[in-house]
Design a protein around this motif. Structure first.
Motif, short mmCIF file in Angstrom:
data_model
loop_
_atom_site.label_atom_id
_atom_site.label_comp_id
_atom_site.label_asym_id
_atom_site.label_seq_id
_atom_site.Cartn_x
_atom_site.Cartn_y
_atom_site.Cartn_z
N MET A 1 26.79 108.86 134.43
CA MET A 1 28.23 108.23 134.87
C MET A 1 27.83 107.30 135.44
N ARG A 2 28.29 106.46 136.10
CA ARG A 2 27.82 105.41 137.08
C ARG A 2 29.19 104.67 137.92
N HIS A 3 29.81 105.82 138.58
CA HIS A 3 30.90 104.88 139.73
C HIS A 3 30.44 104.86 140.76
N TYR A 4 31.77 103.92 141.63
CA TYR A 4 31.29 103.66 142.84
C TYR A 4 32.62 103.70 143.56
N GLY A 5 33.13 103.73 143.29
CA GLY A 5 34.69 104.06 143.44
C GLY A 5 35.63 105.02 143.44
N HIS A 12 30.36 123.22 148.83
CA HIS A 12 29.57 122.58 149.84
C HIS A 12 29.65 123.74 150.87
N GLU A 13 28.22 124.89 150.81
CA GLU A 13 28.04 125.41 151.68
C GLU A 13 29.68 126.19 151.97
N GLY A 14 30.08 126.76 150.60
CA GLY A 14 31.10 127.69 150.62
C GLY A 14 32.86 126.92 151.31
N GLU A 15 32.99 125.13 151.54
CA GLU A 15 34.31 125.17 151.36
C GLU A 15 33.87 123.43 150.27
N THR A 16 34.87 123.49 150.06
CA THR A 16 35.25 122.31 148.99
C THR A 16 35.02 121.45 150.14
N VAL A 17 34.27 120.08 149.77
CA VAL A 17 33.92 118.85 150.09
C VAL A 17 34.41 117.64 149.79
N ARG A 18 35.07 116.44 150.28
CA ARG A 18 34.95 115.23 148.99
C ARG A 18 33.77 114.15 149.64
N ALA A 19 33.02 114.09 148.14
CA ALA A 19 31.78 114.04 148.63
C ALA A 19 31.77 112.22 147.53
N ARG A 20 31.46 111.08 147.94
CA ARG A 20 31.09 110.19 147.19
C ARG A 20 30.46 110.21 146.57
N PHE A 21 30.85 109.55 144.93
CA PHE A 21 29.36 109.11 143.86
C PHE A 21 28.85 107.91 144.02
N VAL A 22 27.68 107.96 144.37
CA VAL A 22 27.17 106.72 143.94
C VAL A 22 26.34 106.35 143.35
N ASP A 23 25.52 105.77 142.23
CA ASP A 23 24.46 105.64 141.55
C ASP A 23 23.87 107.43 140.41
N GLY A 24 25.79 107.78 140.34
CA GLY A 24 25.12 109.12 139.47
C GLY A 24 24.76 110.57 140.67
N SER A 49 39.49 111.47 143.02
CA SER A 49 40.37 110.12 143.51
C SER A 49 39.95 108.92 144.16
N PRO A 50 40.43 108.02 143.82
CA PRO A 50 40.04 106.70 143.76
C PRO A 50 39.39 106.93 145.71
N ALA A 51 38.55 105.92 145.69
CA ALA A 51 38.07 105.28 146.97
C ALA A 51 38.53 104.06 147.08
N ARG A 52 38.80 103.90 149.04
CA ARG A 52 40.53 102.78 148.78
C ARG A 52 40.09 101.60 148.04
N ASP A 53 38.42 101.51 147.34
CA ASP A 53 38.51 99.92 147.44
C ASP A 53 38.81 100.04 145.51
N THR A 54 39.49 101.45 144.90
CA THR A 54 39.25 100.97 143.49
C THR A 54 41.23 101.96 143.34
N ARG A 55 42.08 102.17 144.68
CA ARG A 55 43.00 103.11 144.80
C ARG A 55 44.55 101.98 143.76
N LEU A 56 44.24 100.27 144.36
CA LEU A 56 45.85 100.42 143.59
C LEU A 56 45.27 100.39 142.08
N ARG A 57 43.55 99.28 141.86
CA ARG A 57 43.89 99.70 140.98
C ARG A 57 44.34 100.76 139.43
#
Length: 106
Positions: A1-5, A12-24, A49-57
């Motif tokens: 799966m390849r997503h950039y946006g 992660h380490e006992g917390e929920t973090v928001r990581a960007r999915f880049v090149d798998g 959730s969408p990144a700002r560059d794909t939010r409107l789409r």
């Protein structure tokens, strides 16, 4: 799966973090130009959730939104011409933003 946006909420380490999915791979921003690659974990669409560059789409394809209230920071990067069917409304400035928080019950 390849997503950039997209961002993915993952444990992660006992917390929920928001990581960007880049090149798998899941990338966690550590500040500046520093990123750490997190171990691969399965995720589903409820964590995405969408990144700002794909939010409107995304908003158009998933939510079919008609109006968008944009804060001062968003007004600098949102391209209203990318979504002419959305009416953009500037959010009123927030007075005393340092006091704008809520407590989440345990």
């Amino acid at each position: 799966m390849r997503h950039y946006g997209i961002f993915v909420d993952v444990p992660h380490e006992g917390e929920t973090v928001r990581a960007r999915f880049v090149d798998g791979a899941l990338q966690l921003h550590e500040g500046g130009t520093s990123f750490v690659t997190l171990p691969a974990v399965p995720f589903d669409k409820s964590q995405v959730s969408p990144a700002r560059d794909t939010r409107l789409r995304w908003m158009q394809s998933v939510l079919h939104c008609t109006h968008y209230i944009a804060g001062a920071g968003e007004q600098a990067y949102l391209r209203s011409e990318d979504a002419p069917e959305i009416t953009f409304v500037n959010r009123d400035p927030i007075d005393r933003s340092g006091e704008a928080w809520t407590e989440v019950p345990a």
